[in-house]
Design a protein around this motif. Structure first.
Motif, PDB file in Angstrom:
ATOM      1  N   ALA A   1       0.775  -1.161  -0.018  1.00 51.60           N
ATOM      2  CA  ALA A   1      -0.006   0.059   0.056  1.00 51.60           C
ATOM      3  C   ALA A   1       0.914   1.371  -0.104  1.00 51.60           C
ATOM      4  O   ALA A   1       1.812   1.532   0.903  1.00 51.60           O
ATOM      5  CB  ALA A   1      -0.793   0.213   1.206  1.00 51.60           C
ATOM      6  N   ALA A   2       0.497   2.203  -0.987  1.00 51.27           N
ATOM      7  CA  ALA A   2       1.227   3.294  -1.103  1.00 51.27           C
ATOM      8  C   ALA A   2       0.724   4.383   0.188  1.00 51.27           C
ATOM      9  O   ALA A   2      -0.438   4.460   0.403  1.00 51.27           O
ATOM     10  CB  ALA A   2       1.109   3.982  -2.318  1.00 51.27           C
TER      11      ALA A   2
ATOM     12  N   ASP B   1       7.532   4.452   5.009  1.00 53.88           N
ATOM     13  CA  ASP B   1       7.190   5.676   5.600  1.00 53.88           C
ATOM     14  C   ASP B   1       6.495   6.766   4.712  1.00 53.88           C
ATOM     15  O   ASP B   1       5.971   7.623   5.150  1.00 53.88           O
ATOM     16  CB  ASP B   1       8.814   6.114   5.796  1.00 53.88           C
ATOM     17  N   ALA B   2       6.875   6.577   3.313  1.00 57.87           N
ATOM     18  CA  ALA B   2       6.343   7.354   2.307  1.00 57.87           C
ATOM     19  C   ALA B   2       6.166   6.742   0.935  1.00 57.87           C
ATOM     20  O   ALA B   2       7.411   6.085   0.715  1.00 57.87           O
ATOM     21  CB  ALA B   2       6.878   8.721   2.283  1.00 57.87           C
ATOM     22  N   GLY B   3       5.246   6.764   0.121  1.00 59.24           N
ATOM     23  CA  GLY B   3       5.338   6.328  -1.102  1.00 59.24           C
ATOM     24  C   GLY B   3       4.922   4.712  -1.142  1.00 59.24           C
ATOM     25  O   GLY B   3       4.602   4.129  -0.491  1.00 59.24           O
TER      26      GLY B   3
ATOM     27  N   ALA C   1      -1.719  -4.667  -4.850  1.00 59.14           N
ATOM     28  CA  ALA C   1      -1.328  -3.637  -4.468  1.00 59.14           C
ATOM     29  C   ALA C   1      -2.658  -2.537  -4.216  1.00 59.14           C
ATOM     30  O   ALA C   1      -3.399  -2.485  -5.006  1.00 59.14           O
ATOM     31  CB  ALA C   1      -0.216  -2.957  -5.314  1.00 59.14           C
ATOM     32  N   ALA C   2      -2.333  -1.478  -3.313  1.00 59.79           N
ATOM     33  CA  ALA C   2      -3.183  -0.503  -3.355  1.00 59.79           C
ATOM     34  C   ALA C   2      -2.325   0.833  -3.680  1.00 59.79           C
ATOM     35  O   ALA C   2      -1.631   1.244  -2.813  1.00 59.79           O
ATOM     36  CB  ALA C   2      -3.746  -0.371  -1.639  1.00 59.79           C
TER      37      ALA C   2
ATOM     38  N   ARG D   1      -8.987   3.476   0.070  1.00 56.36           N
ATOM     39  CA  ARG D   1      -8.833   2.203   0.433  1.00 56.36           C
ATOM     40  C   ARG D   1      -7.440   1.961   1.456  1.00 56.36           C
ATOM     41  O   ARG D   1      -7.757   0.634   2.060  1.00 56.36           O
ATOM     42  CB  ARG D   1      -8.190   1.621  -1.093  1.00 56.36           C
ATOM     43  N   LEU D   2      -6.678   2.771   1.424  1.00 64.48           N
ATOM     44  CA  LEU D   2      -5.624   2.573   2.393  1.00 64.48           C
ATOM     45  C   LEU D   2      -6.253   2.806   3.696  1.00 64.48           C
ATOM     46  O   LEU D   2      -5.995   1.861   4.829  1.00 64.48           O
ATOM     47  CB  LEU D   2      -4.552   3.856   2.342  1.00 64.48           C
ATOM     48  N   ARG D   3      -7.081   3.698   4.119  1.00 66.73           N
ATOM     49  CA  ARG D   3      -7.898   3.747   5.323  1.00 66.73           C
ATOM     50  C   ARG D   3      -8.387   2.428   5.760  1.00 66.73           C
ATOM     51  O   ARG D   3      -8.275   2.026   6.953  1.00 66.73           O
ATOM     52  CB  ARG D   3      -8.858   4.990   5.141  1.00 66.73           C
TER      53      ARG D   3
END
Length: 283
Positions: free
Chosen positions: A9-10, A86-88, A112-113, A22-24
């Motif tokens: 997940a990005a 951490d990011a990306g 992948a998200a 979607r990440l949430r």
């Protein structure tokens, strides 16, 4: 038994509002969240105003190989493992590659998200060609290795994207100017999507001077234009025409094919071939 899945997940590279729905949902539903830095993850979810539903474990460059088996056991047991950095996007200069490779080898589901990417954001903002590009990650730290790396890339035609530490930025830009040419177009992207985002577009030598003259802070991406196409001249290719003609090919056919491939005029090339043929042999 139903298999679970491994999800890459990005996460936002700066602005927390870039976090996808979607990440949430995945952060709330995943059985295990494998984070590059657990403290940063907890800070992110606090800013997002959500809670993590499952177990959080650390997953970074020093324990990737050792922890991969544990994560895949969760997938085998039907659970969802969410990998975040951490990011990306995970695996892009960040942890994630080893567990993905192990999952693929084991025949386990991987998805992948997608979301924020410093590489693609810098490329899009650069104003340089985006039809063909390559990502080169962080350049070597040692001066000699850095110079050799840039020498190897000097003829790369694609737009190149690099990451770099702000402490080494001026040194790296100077080495790029030496390896790629002082006038090669380039862009420094700093703190993308954040409050103090800055995009500086200058030739490499001027960028190096800009970085040397100030204190540069934050996350840095460098985008460098690819090498310009070499322009052949009639003189460069007339020898090839004569070689093909001497081997039995008709002169006009050789001229037509070589001229098209080299991007030179057929008339000029034909005239040069005739002139070269008519020269008296050297004594």
């Amino acid at each position: 038994m139903t298999l679970g899945r491994l999800v890459l997940a990005a996460t936002p590279i700066g602005d927390v509002e870039d976090a996808s729905l979607r990440l949430r949902r995945l952060l709330a539903e995943a059985d295990v969240v494998a984070a590059e830095d657990t403290r940063r993850l907890h800070g992110l979810v606090a800013r997002m105003g959500i809670s993590i539903g499952g177990r959080v474990v650390s997953y970074h460059e020093h324990n990737e190989s050792a922890r991969a088996g544990e994560l895949l056991d969760v997938v085998r047991g039907g659970g969802t493992v969410l990998v975040v950095t951490d990011a990306g996007m995970p695996t892009v200069s960040d942890p994630g590659f080893r567990v993905v490779a192990a999952a693929v080898e084991a025949g386990l589901p991987v998805t992948a998200a997608p979301g924020p990417s410093a590489v693609l954001t810098a490329l899009a903002l650069s104003g340089l060609p985006t039809d063909r590009f390559c990502f080169e990650g962080f350049p070597p730290r040692k001066a000699g290795e850095k110079a050799r790396a840039f020498a190897d890339l000097a003829d790369e035609r694609r737009t190149m994207v690099f990451f770099e530490s702000p402490r080494r930025l001026a040194e790296t830009l100077a080495a790029m100017a030496e390896g790629f040419g002082a006038d090669r177009a380039a862009v420094v992207c700093r703190e993308l999507t954040k409050t103090y985002e800055e995009v500086v577009r200058l030739p490499l030598a001027e960028l190096a001077a800009w970085a040397e003259a100030r204190e540069v802070l934050g996350e840095i991406s460098i985008v460098v234009a690819g090498a310009p196409a070499s322009v052949a001249s009639v003189a460069d290719v007339v020898g090839e025409v004569l070689t093909r003609a001497d081997a039995g090919e008709r002169l006009k056919e050789a001229v037509a094919e070589v001229a098209e491939a080299a991007g030179v005029g057929k008339r000029e090339l034909y005239a040069a071939a005739i002139a070269r043929r008519s020269r008296p042999p050297k004594a």
